[in-house]
Scaffold this active site. Structure first.
Site, PDB file in Angstrom:
ATOM      1  CE1 TYR A   1      -3.881   2.282   0.544  1.00  0.00           C
ATOM      2  CE2 TYR A   1      -2.404   3.377   2.098  1.00  0.00           C
ATOM      3  CZ  TYR A   1      -3.567   3.377   1.337  1.00  0.00           C
ATOM      4  OH  TYR A   1      -4.394   4.467   1.369  1.00  0.00           O
TER       5      TYR A   1
ATOM      6  CG  HIS B   1       2.831   8.571   0.596  1.00  0.00           C
ATOM      7  ND1 HIS B   1       1.808   7.850   1.188  1.00  0.00           N
ATOM      8  CD2 HIS B   1       3.659   7.648   0.056  1.00  0.00           C
ATOM      9  CE1 HIS B   1       2.018   6.558   1.020  1.00  0.00           C
ATOM     10  NE2 HIS B   1       3.143   6.417   0.336  1.00  0.00           N
TER      11      HIS B   1
ATOM     12  CG  HIS C   1       2.653  12.033   4.500  1.00  0.00           C
ATOM     13  ND1 HIS C   1       1.782  12.739   3.687  1.00  0.00           N
ATOM     14  CD2 HIS C   1       2.325  10.722   4.354  1.00  0.00           C
ATOM     15  CE1 HIS C   1       0.956  11.894   3.090  1.00  0.00           C
ATOM     16  NE2 HIS C   1       1.262  10.661   3.468  1.00  0.00           N
TER      17      HIS C   1
ATOM     18  CG  HIS D   1       3.636   6.164   5.122  1.00  0.00           C
ATOM     19  ND1 HIS D   1       2.728   5.995   6.141  1.00  0.00           N
ATOM     20  CD2 HIS D   1       3.073   7.026   4.246  1.00  0.00           C
ATOM     21  CE1 HIS D   1       1.645   6.725   5.886  1.00  0.00           C
ATOM     22  NE2 HIS D   1       1.825   7.359   4.746  1.00  0.00           N
TER      23      HIS D   1
END
Length: 365
Positions: free
Chosen positions: A25, A125, A137, A139
């Protein structure tokens, strides 16, 4: 403006999650989970600016294959409630460009995670199409087991220490501020609680006022006002999905109320900052005018023109000090002139009387 955000969570099978699904994802890729046979295909997902894997130098080459990496993680865990990965989510300053944001994340991950023995899978992202356009941001998916040339070995429980998380929070603030400084912006972030920052701002305002630095006192007061709010609560993944679908559950309602309060506090702080700025400009302008008036009485105007043109903006304290010095010199000069004038008048009076006596004697009086 730059904001601070770092949140670390565990990805655990007890909550129905898997490392393969999370990696697919966040990277917008297709990963087939070899343990369950499930395929996680997010290739149609947009908004992913950059993905890469950073691993220790002695890690096997297959860790650079995202599907191989996270399948190896899943296969190394045998318990139904295993914690398979750790995710760290950080906000990236909108003041930085794409290359600067990537370098910031790389350096942070290398020092704080990879040098400790973790593999870091990063995904940068872009802001969502309907959200805040500044919401860049990253991840960061982290392995929980140590890795060597042959693959994963034992779990390192030290990586779960609360002190380590606090160190990561502080390090991210420090690295972010260094990046902001290098790019020439005055924005800074702070990893401490809003209350701790507000108390510090109030103390600095008091200290500045005691020193007579009204400009700094006002700046810190405005900062304290902007921090006088509740922190925005974290929404669970389920609550966030409900919010995005327009379903107002209790947690979402609280989140919206606190966000509205934060917006209002920011508006009040901005208005206060503008008023303080206007007041300081008027004070500086009045002080500069007073100095010019004094100087013009004792020196040619053109002798000071360039000096005041350069020094007047924001120099109220220096201007007031110079005005006092010049006024004191003017009073001293006036006193000297008055004393000399009085002395001359006394001498003239004595001379007049002496002449009168002489004239009287000459005429036989």
């Amino acid at each position: 403006m730059a904001i601070y955000h770092l949140r670390a969570t565990m990805i655990s099978r007890s909550t129905g999650r898997s490392a393969t699904a999370a990696a697919a994802y966040r990277s917008a890729e297709l990963i087939v989970d070899q343990r369950t046979g499930l395929a996680f295909d997010y290739r149609a997902r947009g908004g992913v600016d950059h993905v890469e894997t950073i691993a220790p130098a002695d890690a096997p080459s297959w860790v650079q294959d995202r599907a191989a990496l996270w399948n190896a993680v899943e296969l190394a865990e045998t318990r139904k409630n295993s914690q398979v990965a750790r995710e760290v989510r950080v906000a990236l300053p909108c003041e930085l460009d794409a290359a600067q944001r990537l370098q910031l994340v790389r350096d942070f991950c290398q020092r704080e995670f990879v040098d400790r023995g973790m593999v870091a899978d990063i995904a940068l992202h872009a802001p969502g199409r309907e959200g805040d356009e500044r919401n860049h941001h990253a991840h960061i998916l982290l392995t929980t087991r140590e890795i060597g040339p042959e693959g994963f070995t034992t779990k390192n429980r030290d990586w779960n220490a609360k002190e380590l998380l606090e160190g990561w929070r502080e390090a991210w603030a420090r690295d972010t501020n260094h990046a902001l400084e290098r790019c020439g912006t005055h924005e800074r972030v702070d990893h401490r609680t809003l209350e701790a920052q507000r108390i510090e701002a109030q103390e600095r305002a008091l200290e500045a006022r005691e020193r007579g630095n009204e400009a700094e006192a006002l700046r810190e007061t405005v900062r304290a006002v902007s921090l006088d709010r509740q922190p925005l609560p974290q929404l669970s993944a389920g609550a966030w999905q409900l919010k995005e679908r327009g379903i107002e559950v209790a947690a979402v309602q609280v989140w919206r109320e606190i966000k509205e309060q934060a917006v209002e506090v920011a508006r009040v702080a901005q208005e206060l900052a503008e008023r303080a700025r206007t007041w300081l400009e008027r004070v500086a302008e009045r002080a500069a005018e007073q100095v010019r008036d004094v100087v013009e009485r004792v020196a040619p105007a053109d002798a000071w023109g360039e000096f005041f043109a350069a020094a007047a903006p924001g120099a109220s304290a220096a201007a007031e000090g110079l005005a006092r010095d010049l006024e004191a010199e003017r009073r001293q000069e006036a006193q000297r002139e008055a004393a000399e004038r009085a002395a001359r008048e006394r001498v003239q009076e004595q001379e007049r009387r002496a002449h009168e006596r002489d004239d009287g004697h000459d005429h036989g009086w």
